[in-house]
Write an enzyme that holds these catalytic residues in place. Structure first.
Site, short mmCIF file in Angstrom:
data_model
loop_
_atom_site.label_atom_id
_atom_site.label_comp_id
_atom_site.label_asym_id
_atom_site.label_seq_id
_atom_site.Cartn_x
_atom_site.Cartn_y
_atom_site.Cartn_z
N GLU A 193 -30.08 -2.72 -28.61
CA GLU A 193 -28.77 -2.41 -29.19
C GLU A 193 -28.67 -2.91 -30.63
O GLU A 193 -28.05 -2.25 -31.48
CB GLU A 193 -27.67 -3.03 -28.33
N GLU B 69 -30.43 -4.06 -18.24
CA GLU B 69 -29.21 -4.69 -17.72
C GLU B 69 -28.89 -4.25 -16.30
O GLU B 69 -28.36 -5.03 -15.50
CB GLU B 69 -28.02 -4.37 -18.65
#
Length: 260
Positions: A111, A131
């Site tokens: 990210e 995640e």
């Protein structure tokens, strides 16, 4: 405690290195430092381009420091002025940022790279959004990826958390260019110097238009541009640089950009 962020400045270029052994994971304190570094970069009129990379040749960044979280760092804590990693939510960052991905970029590390404008990767770099495997959500990637690559591919990466290499990343348009590991930073600096030689007011206008247009209809954005609603565009068209560009073209010479 040593500073986990190392900076190197050459002329109008700032290199920012995440140096937090063993894996360059980001905790709350590191994120706040990164936010301050990039806010200073944004606000310094003498800086035009930034490079973000990681120390070593194994990790760019694996994202959130789970060990720090286990020791009390709250996932909803204070990440600083720019949000996680200093870039994702930094307002009005109207200068080019290059990510030089020197190794593993997963979770929040991917990210972070996605927050840059151009992504260069070492040939051994690998990527993932794992995640899902720990029962959490890759929030920023869930917003960004489906807008940047084919929806079904983005959802596969988010749903499975699988790893993919630099070649696949380039194939989907996540990565601009792949370079041998020992040439990555040289190539990143070459790209930065190329951008630093360009017109900073135009870059600022491009970034504001792209950012504001993301959730707008085409005509609405065009109306804002022609109606002088964007400060960067208004500044550009009343600048010395805009006049210099026209003069240089007419005189068949390279323009000299002053950022004003």
């Amino acid at each position: 405690m040593t500073n986990p962020i190392k900076t190197r400045r050459e002329g109008t270029i700032l290199e920012v290195t995440l140096d937090r052994p063993k894996a360059n994971a980001i905790d709350l304190a590191t994120s706040r430092i990164m936010g301050d570094v990039f806010a200073d970069f944004r606000d310094d009129p003498d800086l035009r381009v930034a490079i973000i990379t990681g120390a070593g040749d194994k990790f760019f960044c694996p994202g959130w420091d789970l060990k720090a979280a286990a020791d009390g760092d709250a996932v909803d804590g204070d990440y600083g002025v720019g949000g996680f990693g200093g870039l994702q939510e930094l307002p009005n960052l109207n200068k080019p940022v290059i990510a030089a991905v020197n190794g593993i970029a997963c979770g929040g590390g991917l990210e972070l790279a996605l927050s840059a404008d151009i992504i260069l990767a070492a040939d051994h770099a690998t990527f993932a959004l794992p995640e899902i495997r720990s029962g959490t959500v890759a929030d920023a990637a869930s917003v960004k990826l489906p807008k940047r690559i084919p929806y079904h591919i983005a959802m596969e990466l988010l749903f499975t958390g699988r790893w993919f290499d630099a070649e696949e990343a380039r194939g989907w348009g996540i990565v601009n260019h792949i370079h041998p590991a020992d040439k990555l930073m040289e190539e990143a600096w070459d790209m930065a110097r190329l951008l630093a030689s360009g017109p900073p007011l135009v870059y600022a206008a491009i970034k504001e238009i792209v950012r504001e247009a993301e959730d707008e209809k085409f005509q609405d954005t065009m109306d804002q541009i022609t109606g002088s609603k964007f400060e960067t565009v208004k500044r550009l068209y009343s600048s010395e640089d805009q006049l210099e560009g026209a003069k240089a073209f007419a005189e068949k010479r390279d323009p000299v950009w002053k950022g004003r």
